[in-house]
Design an enzyme around this catalytic site. Structure first.
Site, PDB file in Angstrom:
ATOM      1  N   VAL A 117       0.832  -1.197   0.000  1.00 31.46           N
ATOM      2  CA  VAL A 117       0.000   0.000   0.000  1.00 31.46           C
ATOM      3  C   VAL A 117       0.876   1.262   0.000  1.00 31.46           C
ATOM      4  O   VAL A 117       0.943   2.008  -0.969  1.00 31.46           O
ATOM      5  CB  VAL A 117      -0.956   0.016   1.215  1.00 31.46           C
ATOM      6  CG1 VAL A 117      -1.782   1.301   1.234  1.00 31.46           C
ATOM      7  CG2 VAL A 117      -1.873  -1.196   1.181  1.00 31.46           C
ATOM      8  N   CYS A 118       1.574   1.483   1.097  1.00 34.21           N
ATOM      9  CA  CYS A 118       2.318   2.735   1.298  1.00 34.21           C
ATOM     10  C   CYS A 118       3.472   2.898   0.321  1.00 34.21           C
ATOM     11  O   CYS A 118       3.790   4.020  -0.086  1.00 34.21           O
ATOM     12  CB  CYS A 118       2.835   2.809   2.729  1.00 34.21           C
ATOM     13  SG  CYS A 118       1.571   2.480   3.970  1.00 34.21           S
ATOM     14  N   MET A 119       4.102   1.798  -0.060  1.00 38.82           N
ATOM     15  CA  MET A 119       5.166   1.850  -1.058  1.00 38.82           C
ATOM     16  C   MET A 119       4.600   1.769  -2.469  1.00 38.82           C
ATOM     17  O   MET A 119       4.947   2.553  -3.339  1.00 38.82           O
ATOM     18  CB  MET A 119       6.175   0.720  -0.854  1.00 38.82           C
ATOM     19  CG  MET A 119       7.356   0.752  -1.836  1.00 38.82           C
ATOM     20  SD  MET A 119       8.184  -0.853  -2.036  1.00 38.82           S
ATOM     21  CE  MET A 119       7.022  -1.689  -3.143  1.00 38.82           C
TER      22      MET A 119
END
Length: 222
Positions: A117-119
């Site tokens: 998600v965040c990456m």
């Protein structure tokens, strides 16, 4: 400018460390937490050595996701923190994109927790926006190995380049023939590959023996 031979150019690179938060670290299962913290430290130290801009951001840091781990600011004091207003994909936050644009650089090194998600989300968005993107997978933590494997496939298909911390430090370093060579060796041995520290210690001892004679005198036993 010297030819990069297809390698990263530190002068054109921005490092994005996204959502490395204490709460989210509790969801990581695919990499040991001490290793994950060390890999992030290695990236922060490398960016500082090479004067690479670092931009950080956190998802709901005053909630259960928790604050960014303090090692980032400790080892990259020049890092710029950009708050978000609830966006899961950091690229959906205009001030975050504006901070990147202000650097004038077009190569992004991205690590984040969670990997899928965040990456992955900002990596896909950045490629779409015309940036060259490297995803440092082992400096990003995820809730399962399967999720990480599928994420690597996704970002690669989108046009980003999956890599690891050892490769990233080495690629940015480019050569041992530089004044900071020993500092890069310390980063690799202290935060990425402890076995490399054993090699350095062994070599150092061998050099000491050459210069000062062996500590163990076997001749007297012959």
């Amino acid at each position: 400018m010297a030819a990069t031979n297809g390698m990263l150019d530190p002068a054109d690179t921005v490092m994005l460390l996204i959502d490395h938060q204490s709460g989210l670290f509790n969801t990581v299962r695919d990499v040991p937490i001490p290793d994950l913290r060390n890999y992030v430290i290695a990236l922060a130290k490398t960016a500082t050595l090479l004067d690479i801009p670092v931009i950080t951001t956190a998802s709901v840091p005053d909630g259960p996701n928790g604050p960014l781990i303090p090692e980032i600011d400790e080892h990259a004091p020049h890092a710029q923190y950009v708050p978000r207003t609830g966006q899961i994909n950091a690229w959906d936050n205009p001030p975050f994109v504006e901070a990147i644009e202000k650097t004038g650089r077009k190569t992004l090194v991205i690590a984040g927790t969670l990997t899928s998600v965040c990456m992955a989300f900002p990596a896909v968005s950045a490629v779409e926006a015309g940036y060259k993107v490297y995803c440092v997978v082992d400096a990003s933590g995820n809730w399962s190995k399967m999720a990480t494997d599928t994420t690597i496939a996704r970002v690669a298909q989108a046009g980003a380049i999956p890599t690891d911390t050892f490769a990233m430090v080495s690629e940015l370093m480019r050569t041992w023939n530089r004044a900071e060579g020993s500092k890069f060796a310390a980063i690799l041995s202290e935060h990425v590959c402890p076995e490399y520290k054993c090699l350095i210690e062994s070599f150092g001892k061998a050099q000491n023996v050459v210069g000062k004679d062996p500590e163990t005198n076997l001749d007297k036993y012959q």
